[in-house]
Design a protein around this motif. Structure first.
Motif, short mmCIF file in Angstrom:
data_model
loop_
_atom_site.label_atom_id
_atom_site.label_comp_id
_atom_site.label_asym_id
_atom_site.label_seq_id
_atom_site.Cartn_x
_atom_site.Cartn_y
_atom_site.Cartn_z
N GLN A 78 0.71 -1.19 -0.15
CA GLN A 78 -0.55 -0.26 0.29
C GLN A 78 1.27 1.00 -0.19
O GLN A 78 1.46 1.48 0.92
N GLY A 82 -2.60 5.15 0.99
CA GLY A 82 -3.82 4.53 1.38
C GLY A 82 -4.34 3.75 0.03
O GLY A 82 -4.94 2.99 0.59
N SER A 83 -3.26 4.37 -0.67
CA SER A 83 -3.69 4.31 -2.18
C SER A 83 -2.70 2.73 -2.47
O SER A 83 -2.04 2.21 -2.39
N TRP A 84 -3.17 2.35 -3.94
CA TRP A 84 -2.41 1.52 -4.46
C TRP A 84 -2.40 1.71 -6.05
O TRP A 84 -3.67 2.20 -6.13
N SER A 103 -9.88 5.50 -7.18
CA SER A 103 -10.70 5.03 -6.32
C SER A 103 -11.80 3.92 -5.66
O SER A 103 -11.33 2.98 -4.85
N CYS A 106 -9.26 1.02 -4.59
CA CYS A 106 -8.49 1.34 -3.65
C CYS A 106 -9.28 1.23 -2.74
O CYS A 106 -8.88 -0.07 -1.52
N VAL A 109 -10.37 -3.57 -1.49
CA VAL A 109 -10.17 -3.63 0.06
C VAL A 109 -10.98 -4.07 0.95
O VAL A 109 -11.07 -5.60 1.47
N THR A 132 -4.50 -1.10 7.40
CA THR A 132 -4.82 -0.81 5.93
C THR A 132 -6.17 -0.52 5.29
O THR A 132 -6.27 0.61 4.05
N ALA A 136 -7.22 3.10 3.54
CA ALA A 136 -7.38 2.79 2.00
C ALA A 136 -9.16 3.45 1.97
O ALA A 136 -9.38 4.06 1.18
#
Length: 356
Positions: A78, A82-84, A103, A106, A109, A132, A136
């Motif tokens: 991550q 807080g994103s990927w 958005s 993310c 999850v 996590t 996110a």
């Protein structure tokens, strides 16, 4: 690895036998990297949403350790905000190929973590994944617009894209409810998330003008139902309104009008939406209609062009297409975790504001 005895709950007439289900589960697991990553297929990319969908399918099949490794991949990789990233080559965290931050990718999850908890009862897993999920959700909600809708993404340079997608926001609606369920489980109430979820639900139900016009896409048709924002008689009416436009009898669901192309993923998601509205018979018919997409080895082709030069297209066998089929079968078969996530059981309700 799953055996036919372990996948008996995934048997569905005309869709999967126990041995076929075991074959499909094994095929998804075979794509998983040792670090837990689940790319579309080896050598292609991983995106966080489809990675999670495939992990949920593994949980539905009882492969809880493999699913947990997939979620641990997300926790390890991550970004600080807080994103990927939207895509990673072959699931390699060191090789992002699309650095935009979507958005709905993310948010998803939270759906996977809640599903894994319901499948395993593993409170320690929830505790490990809570930071996590929290990060996110906070990233996603920083993209929420005054009208409740969620902006599509941040560009690689951090610029927010405020245009909202109905499909993406509907998926986020489901994710926020799952995140709230996780928070409740941890006895850490998140009133701001509740307000955000209510505003998002209201936008989805009552303000189509707040979203980009993508009504040619079947996902914009059924996703408000699948994501739990549109329910009851309104959901039934919505599905009925688009049926003849998008459903090709005996072949599946179109991805986009007017293209003569049916896709396995959209078909399985529609089946889940149908199941959620109490139309299990029609859901079963949809799943039966896409068996022409099953390939040797247990995976499924992404789609099929049914007019002109008829052909499987693109020629790819994706973990997420197989995963969506297993989840739809699991819901129709009464799998407790899957029915709870897609049926809204144990998820918060009544969050929509009276007006806005």
């Amino acid at each position: 690895m799953s055996t036919p005895e372990q996948t008996e709950h995934l048997v569905l007439p005309g869709v999967l036998t126990a041995s076929q289900a075991a074959e499909t589960v094994a095929a998804i697991a075979a794509v998983q990297r040792e670090d837990g990553a689940l790319p579309w297929f080896r050598g292609h990319h991983l995106d966080p949403w489809d990675h999670t969908e495939a992990a949920m399918a593994l949980d539905a099949a009882g492969e809880h350790e493999a699913a947990a490794r997939a979620y641990e991949w997300l926790a390890r990789n991550q970004n600080a905000d807080g994103s990927w990233y939207a895509a990673y080559h072959d699931g390699d965290p060191q090789q992002p190929t699309d650095r935009s931050l979507e958005s709905n990718f993310c948010a998803y999850v939270a759906v996977g973590v809640w599903h894994h908890y319901l499948a395993t009862g593993d409170d320690a897993f929830v505790d490990r994944m809570w930071p996590t999920v929290y990060a996110a959700v906070e990233f996603v909600l920083r993209l929420q617009q005054p009208g409740g809708q969620i902006g599509w993404k941040r560009e690689p340079d951090g610029t927010p894209v405020t245009d909202a997608l109905l499909t993406g926001s509907s998926s986020i609606h489901q994710a926020l409810r799952c995140a709230l369920a996780i928070a409740e489980r941890r006895e850490e109430p998140q009133p701001d998330w509740e307000l955000a979820t209510g505003a998002l639900a209201h936008a989805i139900r009552s303000h189509p003008e707040r979203f980009l016009d993508k009504n040619r896409y079947s996902m914009d048709w059924y996703y408000p139902v699948l994501g739990g924002a549109v329910t009851g008689a309104e959901a039934t009416a919505r599905i009925q309104e688009g049926w003849d436009r998008f459903v090709v009898p005996g072949l599946g669901v179109r991805c986009v009008l007017p293209n003569p192309w049916v896709t396995g993923g959209e078909s399985c998601e529609l089946a889940l939406a149908l199941w959620a509205t109490g139309e299990s018979d029609r859901a079963l018919e949809i799943l039966q209609s896409i068996q022409h997409l099953r390939a040797d080895g247990g995976l499924y082709w992404t789609g099929y062009v049914f007019e002109g030069n008829k052909a499987v297209w693109p020629e790819e066998l994706t973990t997420w297409t197989a995963g969506s089929l297993l989840l739809a079968v699991a819901a129709l078969g009464g799998d407790e975790a899957t029915t709870a996530v897609f049926g809204g059981e144990r998820l918060p309700v009544g969050l929509e504001p009276d007006c806005c």
